[in-house]
Design an enzyme around this catalytic site. Structure first.
Site, mmCIF file in Angstrom:
data_model
loop_
_atom_site.group_PDB
_atom_site.id
_atom_site.type_symbol
_atom_site.label_atom_id
_atom_site.label_comp_id
_atom_site.label_asym_id
_atom_site.label_seq_id
_atom_site.Cartn_x
_atom_site.Cartn_y
_atom_site.Cartn_z
ATOM 1 N N LYS A 46 0.795 -1.241 0.000
ATOM 2 C CA LYS A 46 0.000 0.000 0.000
ATOM 3 C C LYS A 46 0.822 1.284 0.000
ATOM 4 O O LYS A 46 0.322 2.350 0.367
ATOM 5 C CB LYS A 46 -1.007 0.037 1.163
ATOM 6 C CG LYS A 46 -1.859 -1.181 1.330
ATOM 7 C CD LYS A 46 -2.329 -1.789 0.040
ATOM 8 C CE LYS A 46 -3.455 -1.050 -0.614
ATOM 9 N NZ LYS A 46 -3.823 -1.721 -1.896
ATOM 10 N N GLY A 48 2.290 2.472 -2.806
ATOM 11 C CA GLY A 48 2.360 3.045 -4.155
ATOM 12 C C GLY A 48 2.889 2.062 -5.190
ATOM 13 O O GLY A 48 3.359 2.474 -6.268
ATOM 14 N N THR A 50 1.291 -0.222 -7.217
ATOM 15 C CA THR A 50 0.556 -0.318 -8.485
ATOM 16 C C THR A 50 0.783 0.942 -9.330
ATOM 17 O O THR A 50 0.919 0.880 -10.550
ATOM 18 C CB THR A 50 -0.951 -0.495 -8.196
ATOM 19 O OG1 THR A 50 -1.105 -1.374 -7.093
ATOM 20 C CG2 THR A 50 -1.688 -1.037 -9.390
ATOM 21 N N TRP A 51 0.831 2.052 -8.655
ATOM 22 C CA TRP A 51 1.104 3.328 -9.338
ATOM 23 C C TRP A 51 2.481 3.262 -10.019
ATOM 24 O O TRP A 51 2.612 3.560 -11.218
ATOM 25 C CB TRP A 51 1.050 4.440 -8.294
ATOM 26 C CG TRP A 51 1.194 5.836 -8.798
ATOM 27 C CD1 TRP A 51 1.011 6.275 -10.070
ATOM 28 C CD2 TRP A 51 1.541 6.982 -8.009
ATOM 29 N NE1 TRP A 51 1.216 7.633 -10.133
ATOM 30 C CE2 TRP A 51 1.544 8.079 -8.878
ATOM 31 C CE3 TRP A 51 1.832 7.180 -6.665
ATOM 32 C CZ2 TRP A 51 1.841 9.372 -8.431
ATOM 33 C CZ3 TRP A 51 2.121 8.459 -6.213
ATOM 34 C CH2 TRP A 51 2.121 9.543 -7.096
ATOM 35 N N HIS A 99 7.099 -7.676 -2.368
ATOM 36 C CA HIS A 99 6.854 -6.940 -1.115
ATOM 37 C C HIS A 99 7.875 -7.355 -0.062
ATOM 38 O O HIS A 99 7.590 -7.311 1.134
ATOM 39 C CB HIS A 99 5.454 -7.269 -0.586
ATOM 40 C CG HIS A 99 4.349 -6.499 -1.245
ATOM 41 N ND1 HIS A 99 4.460 -5.185 -1.623
ATOM 42 C CD2 HIS A 99 3.075 -6.856 -1.560
ATOM 43 C CE1 HIS A 99 3.321 -4.774 -2.167
ATOM 44 N NE2 HIS A 99 2.470 -5.768 -2.140
ATOM 45 N N SER A 223 -2.458 8.810 -13.707
ATOM 46 C CA SER A 223 -3.102 9.650 -12.685
ATOM 47 C C SER A 223 -4.097 8.789 -11.912
ATOM 48 O O SER A 223 -4.592 7.768 -12.417
ATOM 49 C CB SER A 223 -3.838 10.822 -13.341
ATOM 50 O OG SER A 223 -4.923 10.310 -14.091
ATOM 51 N N GLU A 225 -7.127 9.391 -11.131
ATOM 52 C CA GLU A 225 -8.471 9.379 -11.746
ATOM 53 C C GLU A 225 -8.530 8.342 -12.866
ATOM 54 O O GLU A 225 -9.470 7.557 -12.963
ATOM 55 C CB GLU A 225 -8.828 10.766 -12.332
ATOM 56 C CG GLU A 225 -8.927 11.890 -11.330
ATOM 57 C CD GLU A 225 -7.575 12.388 -10.855
ATOM 58 O OE1 GLU A 225 -6.581 12.188 -11.583
ATOM 59 O OE2 GLU A 225 -7.503 12.960 -9.742
ATOM 60 N N MET A 227 -6.510 5.775 -13.345
ATOM 61 C CA MET A 227 -6.296 4.409 -12.847
ATOM 62 C C MET A 227 -7.510 3.876 -12.087
ATOM 63 O O MET A 227 -7.750 2.676 -12.070
ATOM 64 C CB MET A 227 -5.030 4.344 -11.991
ATOM 65 C CG MET A 227 -3.770 4.315 -12.862
ATOM 66 S SD MET A 227 -2.236 4.195 -11.937
ATOM 67 C CE MET A 227 -2.517 2.822 -10.850
ATOM 68 N N LYS A 280 -8.400 6.279 -2.764
ATOM 69 C CA LYS A 280 -8.423 7.744 -2.822
ATOM 70 C C LYS A 280 -7.153 8.305 -3.464
ATOM 71 O O LYS A 280 -7.197 9.298 -4.167
ATOM 72 C CB LYS A 280 -8.561 8.310 -1.412
ATOM 73 C CG LYS A 280 -9.925 8.103 -0.786
ATOM 74 C CD LYS A 280 -10.047 8.928 0.481
ATOM 75 C CE LYS A 280 -11.426 8.787 1.098
ATOM 76 N NZ LYS A 280 -11.505 9.449 2.420
HETATM 77 P P1 A3P Z 1 -5.181 4.723 -0.709
HETATM 78 O O1 A3P Z 1 -5.763 3.452 -0.195
HETATM 79 O O2 A3P Z 1 -4.688 5.612 0.400
HETATM 80 O O3 A3P Z 1 -6.079 5.449 -1.629
HETATM 81 P P2 A3P Z 1 -0.381 -0.248 -3.571
HETATM 82 O O4 A3P Z 1 -0.447 -0.148 -5.033
HETATM 83 O O5 A3P Z 1 1.027 -0.339 -3.035
HETATM 84 O O6 A3P Z 1 -1.266 -1.326 -3.084
HETATM 85 O O7 A3P Z 1 -0.882 1.129 -2.961
HETATM 86 C C1 A3P Z 1 -2.201 1.491 -3.026
HETATM 87 C C2 A3P Z 1 -2.361 2.938 -2.672
HETATM 88 O O8 A3P Z 1 -1.838 3.741 -3.737
HETATM 89 C C3 A3P Z 1 -3.838 3.306 -2.519
HETATM 90 O O9 A3P Z 1 -3.870 4.344 -1.535
HETATM 91 C C4 A3P Z 1 -4.143 3.799 -3.912
HETATM 92 O O10 A3P Z 1 -5.308 4.592 -3.984
HETATM 93 C C5 A3P Z 1 -2.886 4.589 -4.213
HETATM 94 N N1 A3P Z 1 -2.719 4.827 -5.660
HETATM 95 C C6 A3P Z 1 -2.954 3.970 -6.673
HETATM 96 N N2 A3P Z 1 -2.765 4.576 -7.856
HETATM 97 C C7 A3P Z 1 -2.380 5.838 -7.574
HETATM 98 C C8 A3P Z 1 -2.037 6.963 -8.395
HETATM 99 N N3 A3P Z 1 -2.075 6.892 -9.713
HETATM 100 N N4 A3P Z 1 -1.690 8.110 -7.769
HETATM 101 C C9 A3P Z 1 -1.678 8.184 -6.423
HETATM 102 N N5 A3P Z 1 -1.980 7.169 -5.607
HETATM 103 C C10 A3P Z 1 -2.332 5.997 -6.167
#
Ligand code: A3P
Length: 320
Positions: A46, A48, A50-51, A99, A223, A225, A227, A280
């Site tokens: 969690k 970041g 996937t981003w 991870h 972004s 939105e 994703m 979010k």
């Molecule tokens: P939140 O739950 O606080 O919204 P991971 O990919 O490591 O599982 O992390 C997930 C977190 O990254 C989630 O946080 C997710 O919404 C956020 N996230 C995913 N895509 C994103 C993006 N393009 N920009 C910013 N945050 C992003």
């Protein structure tokens, strides 16, 4: 005695992983020998992942996003989940997600590692929602006060947040490590996209500097939105549905993913076509969840764990 209820985990080789994962895939992953052209994206859950995976894939595909969950997971497999066989057949260039804390991570000086961290307050909240959302955890009724205890005591999947971060922080200046901070990437995504491109190969940075439209497309396609629309549908079609035996047998997917789909047939859940995996994507949502007492306890834990490091400087709003 009060025993907080956590998501469904199992212990394998001293590490907690979701109960739905194949233990064999984790064991095999820990024995994986990195290749010279391997790029790993490593995170505590969690923070970041996937981003960053999407940014890397968009760069490697020269401005195009992944088309489907299948393509995404082929180009950026989650090794502990799928097992390392998939990494052997991954189209290259690709990027392997793990991870793992540094001491468990298959490591080679020739391979590259992108590590991204995030403040522990938002990480805790995000992992709480993740565990409630994905049916595999059997935690849809999980309470934050319970989950907070699990997190602060280092009993979440993939171990203790603090030990994980500290293990990679020590290597932040290694030439084969790119160490990123979620909040910094959020404040100035363009700079970190260029940093990632350069780290992958100078050729990619040159490409983005030259092709202004490609850079804009990547910023749009990664972004939050964008994703939310694409990724949540991709994840929902996979982790939110019941798949028949025939469907599972016919799917051209790795054993580790089949293991999860079979596991899902053994539990009760309401199928969903979309999963809030990208939720979010903001900084500071923890303020909507933490009590003053929890805030103080986690802050004290941070001060103790981060002593002697510059980690508090990543999050000046929290550690004023
Ligand atoms: P939140 O739950 O606080 O919204 P991971 O990919 O490591 O599982 O992390 C997930 C977190 O990254 C989630 O946080 C997710 O919404 C956020 N996230 C995913 N895509 C994103 C993006 N393009 N920009 C910013 N945050 C992003």
């Amino acid at each position: 005695m009060y025993k907080p209820k956590g998501p469904d985990y199992q212990d394998v080789e001293g590490l907690k992983i979701p109960k739905a994962f194949s233990p064999e895939c984790l064991r095999d992953s820990l024995r994986y020998k990195p290749k010279a052209d391997d790029v790993f994206i490593v995170t505590f859950p969690k923070c970041g992942t996937t981003w960053t995976q999407h940014i890397v894939i968009n760069i490697l595909k020269r401005g195009l996003p992944p088309e489907s969950f299948e393509e995404f997971q082929k180009l950026s497999p989650f090794m502990e989940l799928t097992g390392p066989g998939v990494v052997e057949t991954m189209p290259r260039p690709g990027a392997i997600k793990t991870h793992l804390p540094f001491d468990l991570q298959p490591y080679s000086l020739q391979a590259k590692y992108i590590y991204i961290t995030r403040n522990p307050f938002d990480c805790c909240v995000s992992l709480f929602h993740h565990s409630r959302t994905l049916p595999i955890y059997q935690y849809s009724d999980g309470a934050f006060e319970d989950f907070f205890e699990i997190f602060i005591n280092g009993q979440t999947e993939f171990g203790d947040y603090f030990d994980h971060l500290l293990s990679w922080y020590e290597h932040r200046k290694d030439p084969n490590v790119l160490f990123l901070v979620y909040e910094k990437m959020k404040a100035d995504t363009r700079t970190d996209v260029l940093n990632i491109a350069k780290f992958l190969d100078q050729e990619y940075e040159d490409m983005l500097v030259k092709d202004v439209q490609m850079m804009e497309n990547i910023l749009l396609q990664t972004s939050v939105e964008y994703m939310k629309k694409s990724t949540n549908k991709h994840f929902g079609s996979f982790f939110g549905s019941v798949h028949s035996d025939e469907d599972i047998d016919n799917k051209n997917i790795p054993e580790g993913l089949k293991h999860i789909l079979n596991y899902m047939k053994t539990i009760n859940f309401k199928p969903q076509s979309e999963l809030n995996f990208v939720r979010k994507g903001i900084v500071g949502d923890w303020k909507n969840h933490f009590t003053p007492e929890q805030t103080e306890r986690l802050r004290r834990k941070c001060i103790q764990k981060f002593e002697g490091t510059k980690i508090p400087e990543f999050w000046p709003d929290i550690f004023k």
